[in-house]
Write an enzyme that holds these catalytic residues in place. Structure first.
Site, PDB file in Angstrom:
ATOM      1  N   SER A   1       0.843  -1.188   0.000  1.00 42.21           N
ATOM      2  CA  SER A   1       0.000   0.000   0.000  1.00 42.21           C
ATOM      3  C   SER A   1       0.881   1.242   0.000  1.00 42.21           C
ATOM      4  O   SER A   1       1.985   1.223   0.566  1.00 42.21           O
ATOM      5  CB  SER A   1      -0.895   0.004   1.242  1.00 42.21           C
ATOM      6  OG  SER A   1      -1.559   1.249   1.388  1.00 42.21           O
TER       7      SER A   1
ATOM      8  N   TYR B   1      -2.656  -0.359  10.869  1.00 43.52           N
ATOM      9  CA  TYR B   1      -2.507  -0.806   9.483  1.00 43.52           C
ATOM     10  C   TYR B   1      -1.249  -0.211   8.845  1.00 43.52           C
ATOM     11  O   TYR B   1      -0.468  -0.925   8.208  1.00 43.52           O
ATOM     12  CB  TYR B   1      -3.745  -0.409   8.685  1.00 43.52           C
ATOM     13  CG  TYR B   1      -3.689  -0.748   7.222  1.00 43.52           C
ATOM     14  CD1 TYR B   1      -4.025  -2.017   6.777  1.00 43.52           C
ATOM     15  CD2 TYR B   1      -3.314   0.204   6.278  1.00 43.52           C
ATOM     16  CE1 TYR B   1      -3.980  -2.337   5.428  1.00 43.52           C
ATOM     17  CE2 TYR B   1      -3.261  -0.105   4.932  1.00 43.52           C
ATOM     18  CZ  TYR B   1      -3.601  -1.376   4.502  1.00 43.52           C
ATOM     19  OH  TYR B   1      -3.545  -1.683   3.153  1.00 43.52           O
TER      20      TYR B   1
END
Length: 339
Positions: free
Chosen positions: A138, A151
């Site tokens: 990501s 996260y």
């Protein structure tokens, strides 16, 4: 011979969309997730599209379960050619509102799940000197945002871990490869089942891409694994380079925008979250690949298309740098306080 591929997080989102593309190639696909409803639906899709599915209910945070997945795959299909780590979970909340147990769980799945998958794959690939591991990363693995500290921390860890392993493989001159596909904001079901303490419904920060855009990036990385990483989506490229060029400016920009940009105007989800148990556990329903943002999501990315052609990759990077710099200048002129 058809490829044999393991896809974790295959019941929904990027993993589900990736399994569909692999099925169109006629691949043997082991579908790994915790929830049965999504896995069974994914298996039906794979079979209808021309692939051979193997369903494996497993929690990637448990290394023994991951080992069992690999054993079942090779007993059914033969040697694993590609292992795709995609499973994750998260909590949307300020850091001081996340409990130690929640933080541990996110880390175990979103970081250690990738470690477990990579270890298991390497144990089988290295003796054969053949195989590829793809990490679904990501942009938040390099540029963290508020309200997603668990996260973001896990995705940063995945980047560092993978870089270390990659150099070890290079030193061995191994024919086993590991790479990362770095993702933008994607319209997946996670925003409807993530554990959240936000006052409104969570959302990916626009612009949002459909899971098929991400899946095409994953498959390209699997087909061309010698590169360290691939950026999927112009926003991924711009975010990473803006962070490298002007991190302090980006911090202040996120202070002003990131809290509101990660929420819609709708009330928060009312259904079960998937942190400690799958949202599609019996009698749960299949969530599919797409989230609830279809009307706002892009089905194509010019940057991702360019990235699949090495001859123009440098031009794409240059365009991203120019775009990032222009964005920063625009925000400053628009009244952003950087003092």
């Amino acid at each position: 011979m058809p490829q044999t591929v393991v896809v974790t997080g295959a019941s929904a989102g990027i993993g589900r969309a990736t399994a569909r593309l692999l099925a169109r190639r006629g691949a043997n696909i082991t579908l790994v997730a915790r929830g049965r409803a999504g896995l069974d639906a994914a298996a039906r899709e794979v079979a209808e599209l021309g692939g051979r599915p193997l369903v494996q209910e497993a929690d990637t945070a448990d290394p023994q379960q991951v080992e069992s997945v690999a054993d079942a795959t090779e007993e059914t299909f033969g040697p694993i050619d590609v292992w795709i780590n995609c499973a994750f979970t998260s909590v949307f909340a300020p850091f001081d509102e996340i409990t130690p147990e929640e933080y541990q769980r996110v880390t175990e799945v979103t970081y250690l799940g990738f470690v477990n998958g990579t270890r298991t794959a390497l144990q089988r690939m290295l003796p054969r000197e053949q195989g590829t591991i793809v990490q679904v990363g990501s942009a938040l693995g390099e540029r963290a945002v508020p309200l997603q500290s668990a996260y973001c921390g896990a995705k940063h860890a995945v980047d560092g871990f993978t870089s270390s392993v990659r150099v070890e493989l290079l030193r061995r001159r191994s024919n086993v490869h590991i790479t990362i596909a770095q993702m933008p904001a994607v319209n997946t079901p996670q925003f409807s089942w993530v554990r959240s303490r936000l006052p409104r419904h969570p959302q990916p920060v626009p612009p949002i891409y459909q899971p098929e855009v991400a899946a095409r990036g994953v498959l390209h990385a699997a087909d061309h694994p010698r590169r360290k990483q691939y950026y999927v989506g112009a926003t991924t490229l711009a975010t990473i380079w803006a962070n490298r060029l002007a991190p302090a400016v980006l911090d202040r920009y996120l202070v002003r925008t990131a809290f509101g940009a990660q929420q819609t105007d709708s009330p928060p989800p009312q259904g079960p979250d998937n942190l400690f148990s799958p949202a599609d556990a019996p009698p749960g329903d299949d969530y599919g690949a797409h989230g609830v943002f279809d009307d706002r999501s892009h089905s194509h990315s010019w940057q991702a298309a360019l990235a699949r052609h090495p001859a123009v990759s440098t031009a794409a990077v240059g365009a991203g740098l120019v775009a990032a710099a222009a964005c920063v200048r625009h925000r400053i002129r628009g009244g952003l306080d950087v003092s």
